[in-house]
Write a protein that holds these residues in place. Structure first.
Motif, short mmCIF file in Angstrom:
data_model
loop_
_atom_site.label_atom_id
_atom_site.label_comp_id
_atom_site.label_asym_id
_atom_site.label_seq_id
_atom_site.Cartn_x
_atom_site.Cartn_y
_atom_site.Cartn_z
N PHE A 100 2.12 6.81 -6.79
CA PHE A 100 1.09 7.73 -7.14
C PHE A 100 1.54 9.07 -7.09
O PHE A 100 1.30 10.12 -7.96
CB PHE A 100 -0.30 7.62 -6.39
CG PHE A 100 -1.16 8.51 -6.55
CD1 PHE A 100 -1.90 8.86 -7.75
CD2 PHE A 100 -1.46 9.24 -5.67
CE1 PHE A 100 -2.67 9.90 -8.05
CE2 PHE A 100 -2.14 10.31 -5.60
CZ PHE A 100 -2.89 10.71 -6.83
N ALA A 102 -5.21 2.40 -6.45
CA ALA A 102 -4.50 1.51 -5.64
C ALA A 102 -4.13 2.10 -4.17
O ALA A 102 -4.42 1.31 -3.12
CB ALA A 102 -3.32 0.88 -6.13
N ALA A 103 -4.02 3.05 -4.11
CA ALA A 103 -3.45 3.75 -2.75
C ALA A 103 -4.74 4.05 -1.90
O ALA A 103 -4.71 3.76 -0.71
CB ALA A 103 -2.66 5.20 -3.04
N GLY A 109 9.58 1.55 -5.05
CA GLY A 109 8.67 2.49 -5.77
C GLY A 109 9.27 3.58 -6.23
O GLY A 109 8.49 4.48 -6.45
N TYR A 157 -2.66 4.03 -9.75
CA TYR A 157 -1.83 3.96 -8.63
C TYR A 157 -2.68 4.81 -7.52
O TYR A 157 -2.64 4.62 -6.38
CB TYR A 157 -0.61 4.50 -8.62
CG TYR A 157 0.28 3.33 -9.29
CD1 TYR A 157 1.18 2.53 -8.60
CD2 TYR A 157 0.64 3.59 -10.63
CE1 TYR A 157 1.46 1.44 -9.01
CE2 TYR A 157 1.43 2.60 -11.25
CZ TYR A 157 1.92 1.47 -10.23
OH TYR A 157 2.85 0.44 -10.81
N GLN A 205 -5.74 -6.76 -3.61
CA GLN A 205 -4.74 -5.69 -3.73
C GLN A 205 -4.04 -6.02 -5.19
O GLN A 205 -3.77 -5.03 -5.78
CB GLN A 205 -3.60 -5.82 -2.75
CG GLN A 205 -2.88 -4.46 -2.63
CD GLN A 205 -2.00 -4.37 -1.28
OE1 GLN A 205 -1.69 -5.34 -0.89
NE2 GLN A 205 -1.90 -3.08 -1.11
N ARG A 259 3.80 1.56 -1.02
CA ARG A 259 4.67 1.55 -2.19
C ARG A 259 3.73 2.16 -3.28
O ARG A 259 4.11 2.94 -4.10
CB ARG A 259 5.03 0.24 -2.70
CG ARG A 259 5.75 0.14 -4.02
CD ARG A 259 6.34 -1.24 -4.33
NE ARG A 259 6.81 -1.19 -5.55
CZ ARG A 259 6.08 -1.71 -6.63
NH1 ARG A 259 4.93 -2.28 -6.39
NH2 ARG A 259 6.64 -1.92 -7.57
N ASP A 260 2.62 1.74 -3.52
CA ASP A 260 1.66 2.19 -4.70
C ASP A 260 1.40 3.70 -4.18
O ASP A 260 1.08 4.63 -5.19
CB ASP A 260 0.03 1.58 -4.40
CG ASP A 260 0.29 0.26 -5.07
OD1 ASP A 260 1.16 -0.22 -5.67
OD2 ASP A 260 -0.60 -0.98 -4.77
N THR A 261 1.45 4.28 -3.03
CA THR A 261 0.93 5.57 -2.51
C THR A 261 2.09 6.32 -3.13
O THR A 261 2.16 7.28 -3.62
CB THR A 261 0.73 5.73 -1.08
OG1 THR A 261 -0.19 5.05 -0.68
CG2 THR A 261 0.58 7.13 -0.70
N GLY A 282 -5.82 0.66 -1.00
CA GLY A 282 -5.09 -0.17 0.00
C GLY A 282 -5.30 0.21 1.35
O GLY A 282 -4.93 -0.46 2.18
N ARG A 326 -2.97 -1.00 -12.59
CA ARG A 326 -2.44 0.14 -12.18
C ARG A 326 -1.64 1.25 -13.41
O ARG A 326 -1.50 1.95 -13.45
CB ARG A 326 -1.04 -0.17 -11.20
CG ARG A 326 -1.51 -0.64 -9.81
CD ARG A 326 -0.48 -1.11 -9.10
NE ARG A 326 -0.86 -1.54 -7.67
CZ ARG A 326 -1.68 -2.69 -7.32
NH1 ARG A 326 -1.82 -3.59 -8.21
NH2 ARG A 326 -1.89 -3.04 -6.41
N TRP A 341 1.10 -1.44 0.22
CA TRP A 341 -0.13 -0.02 -0.08
C TRP A 341 0.75 1.31 -0.06
O TRP A 341 0.45 2.23 -0.85
CB TRP A 341 -0.90 0.02 1.18
CG TRP A 341 -1.58 1.46 1.52
CD1 TRP A 341 -2.42 2.15 0.71
CD2 TRP A 341 -1.32 2.23 2.79
NE1 TRP A 341 -2.66 3.34 1.34
CE2 TRP A 341 -2.18 3.21 2.65
CE3 TRP A 341 -0.72 1.75 4.06
CZ2 TRP A 341 -2.38 4.17 3.66
CZ3 TRP A 341 -1.02 2.67 4.91
CH2 TRP A 341 -1.62 3.80 4.74
#
Length: 111
Positions: free
Chosen positions: A29, A40-41, A101, A37, A80, A24-26, A44, A85, A22
């Protein structure tokens, strides 16, 4: 020292992994602004909550709760991974950059 079932440690590690993915996706983004992303954030947060709820369930050390916690962790990881993404990698990044990331930053548009 009381006995702790090894599945409890596996569930706790799963919760840590869901939290890491989570974050990493943030980070990706924030650096790129890609819509996938962003989704996903935001989602997440829910999946991380589900993962830590599973870790709390595993702490009860009852067999029913342990299996339920494993199922919740697997569900959080599955949900997830289903989010589309987008591709931010060019192919010349190191494994460490992908792991953390460290996507290339977006260039702001000038008007």
């Amino acid at each position: 020292m009381p006995f702790v079932d090894p599945i409890t440690y596996i569930v706790a590690f799963g919760a840590i992994v869901v939290s890491f993915l989570w974050l990493r996706d943030t980070r990706i983004f924030v650096r790129t602004g890609i819509e996938g992303y962003r989704k996903a954030a935001y989602q997440g947060v829910l999946f991380t909550g589900l993962g830590w709820f599973a870790a709390a369930l595993a702490g009860f050390s009852d067999n029913t709760f342990l299996y339920l916690a494993c199922g919740f962790i697997l569900l959080a990881m599955y949900l997830q991974s289903r989010i589309t993404r987008g591709n931010v990698w060019k192919g010349d990044e190191s494994a460490w950059q992908r792991f953390t990331g460290a996507a290339p930053r977006r260039v702001p548009e000038r008007k």
